[in-house]
Design an enzyme around this catalytic site. Structure first.
Site, mmCIF file in Angstrom:
data_model
loop_
_atom_site.group_PDB
_atom_site.id
_atom_site.type_symbol
_atom_site.label_atom_id
_atom_site.label_comp_id
_atom_site.label_asym_id
_atom_site.label_seq_id
_atom_site.Cartn_x
_atom_site.Cartn_y
_atom_site.Cartn_z
ATOM 1 N N SER A 253 1.424 -1.511 -0.217
ATOM 2 C CA SER A 253 -0.243 0.138 0.364
ATOM 3 C C SER A 253 1.314 1.675 -0.058
ATOM 4 C CB SER A 253 -0.765 -0.092 1.272
ATOM 5 O OG SER A 253 -2.122 1.108 0.973
ATOM 6 N N ASP A 314 -9.030 -4.600 -6.212
ATOM 7 C CA ASP A 314 -8.737 -3.128 -4.943
ATOM 8 C C ASP A 314 -9.433 -2.272 -4.701
ATOM 9 O OD1 ASP A 314 -7.295 -1.554 -3.256
ATOM 10 O OD2 ASP A 314 -5.457 -1.837 -3.646
ATOM 11 N N HIS A 347 -7.156 -5.610 -1.761
ATOM 12 C CA HIS A 347 -5.786 -4.507 -1.527
ATOM 13 C C HIS A 347 -4.922 -5.188 -0.602
ATOM 14 C CE1 HIS A 347 -4.263 -0.683 -0.743
ATOM 15 N NE2 HIS A 347 -4.071 -0.363 0.721
#
Ligand SMILES: *[C@@H]1O[C@H](CO)[C@@H](O)[C@H](O)[C@H]1NC(C)=O
Ligand SMILES: *[C@@H]1O[C@H](CO)[C@@H](O)[C@H](O)[C@H]1NC(C)=O
Length: 414
Positions: A253, A314, A347
């Site tokens: 991330s 995501d 994600h």
């Protein structure tokens, strides 16, 4: 070594020859190792539920279960038999772990995260009669506790206090020197250690680094600058048990943005390779996280091999991996890019068999409640986690050790 536990339930009026026997092998393993759950000695055709239960460190209970029918020999082998219902269905050897979810009545929006890596994640695997969905007040026919470890025996955990770093170093067993990994998590901050602990279990000196809620950030109120990452890199490079010329950087991330930035712009860091999970090449400018200040990094300048892992569902931070690919193509360095893109994965691509979390509620600075969507379909996401982790380990082995990972790493082999 698993300790089969036998319990005869008199309430079931089973005779002696039908004491259900349950075993989990290995009962003590790394979190990314498979186990085999076996029920024997049940009556032929017996319907049963195999259930897993975990009490997390933050006081919540998680469960998963599958519905099975014993074969003519009174056996169910979760590694090869079908679950016809429950939190997963079909042949899912590790469904009892990846489909773990908070028990009914839990707080919403929980995320599973092991914070103390020096103790195992304990999972109680139990057998119940019939195809059950509610387990309160039900009689277990047998139960075994499986231990799932991030730290293999002999892995050392060393809190780092020097140079203003908020970090923990994990060293594999043995004298080394080992290739190093600088390991970054995302926007939630905190010192999160479990991935580094697992990397050390697989042969890498791994430094888990907090860069968003680090001591220095709390002190100055400012986001860390490049020199913070360079200090962490130098710490690894100069460590007597780390091979200073073989260091990788890995991020998930927001950590991906930091990893790419350092890989592209740092004059100090000479990375052997980089792994970016669910990230983006767009960057916050001047320490701001505001999206309008995001600019594109010149990934075309990248000099080291890059493994990019993308969940196609995501919902959190759209990853324009095609743009990245294009930029690298234009700059003539696309040969450095390995892209793994997973349909219907979200994600938070975590180590294998970690429970899937689709969304989380959190509070912003004004105490508004916001929902962060991470996306992913549980089955596809779990497959992606398994594949992405194997690819990551193979990529690190190839670029840091210069060979394929031939070692079978498991608790029993160490
Ligand atoms: C259970 O299934 C796995 C996978 O097919 C197999 O390797 C293992 O030998 C089986 N165990 C028994 C006792 O049948
Ligand atoms: C970032 O800061 C520099 C120096 O203070 C300034 O010149 C530049 O315009 C800023 N960039 C953005 C996008 O705000």
């Amino acid at each position: 070594s698993s300790r089969p536990v036998k319990i005869c339930s008199f309430q079931l009026r089973m005779d002696k020859k039908h004491c259900v026997k349950l075993s989990v092998q290995p009962s003590r393993a790394l979190v990314d190792e498979k186990f085999i759950v076996l029920v024997q000695n049940a009556p032929p055709g017996f319907q049963m539920t195999i259930h897993s239960l975990h009490h997390s460190e933050d006081g919540h209970s998680w469960e998963a279960f599958g519905h099975y029918t014993a074969d003519a020999t009174g056996t169910v082998n979760v590694s090869q038999d079908h679950s016809v219902g429950g939190t997963y269905s079909g042949v899912e050897p590790m469904g009892l772990l990846w489909s773990l979810r908070p028990v009914p009545g839990s707080k919403s929006w929980l995320r599973f995260r092991k914070m103390n890596v020096e103790t195992p994640m304990e999972v109680a695997i139990s057998v119940y009669q019939g195809h059950q969905t509610v387990f309160v007040d039900q009689v277990q026919l047998a139960s075994v506790v499986a231990e799932r470890w991030y730290m293999a025996p002999g892995v050392r955990r060393i809190p780092v206090t020097e140079s203003d770093l908020t970090a923990t170093l994990f060293l594999p067993p043995g004298p080394g020197p080992f290739p190093g990994v600088l390991d970054l998590w995302g926007g939630g901050g905190q010192l999160v250690e479990y991935r580094s602990a697992l990397l050390a279990s697989h042969g890498f000196a791994s430094l888990a680094l907090d860069y968003l809620t680090a001591k220095i950030t709390l002190k100055t109120g400012k986001m860390v600058e490049n020199d913070y990452f360079e200090t962490a890199y130098k710490f690894l490079q100069e460590h007597p048990q780390v091979s200073g010329s073989r260091i990788a950087m890995m991020g998930l991330s927001f950590g991906t943005a930091m990893t790419l930035k350092m890989a592209v712009y740092s004059e100090v860091m000479k990375l052997s390779c980089a792994v970016c999970i669910s990230g983006s090449h767009v960057q916050p400018v001047n320490g701001s996280k505001a999206e309008k200040l995001l600019v594109s990094l010149q990934v075309g300048r990248l000099q080291c091999p890059l493994l990019l892992i993308v969940g196609e569902d995501d919902q959190n931070w759209a990853a324009p991996e095609s743009a990245q690919d294009e930029m690298m193509e234009q700059a003539g360095n696309s040969h450095l890019l390995t892209l793994r893109s997973y349909p219907n994965a979200g994600h938070l691509i975590e180590p294998p068999y970690s429970p899937h979390t689709r969304a989380r509620k959190k509070m912003n600075k004004k105490y508004d409640i916001i929902v962060v969507l991470w996306g992913g379909d549980t089955v596809a996401h779990s497959r992606a986690q398994e594949d992405a982790w194997r690819k990551t380990l193979a990529f690190l082995w190839e670029n840091l050790y210069g060979r394929k990972n031939s070692a079978v790493t498991s608790m029993s082999h160490l």
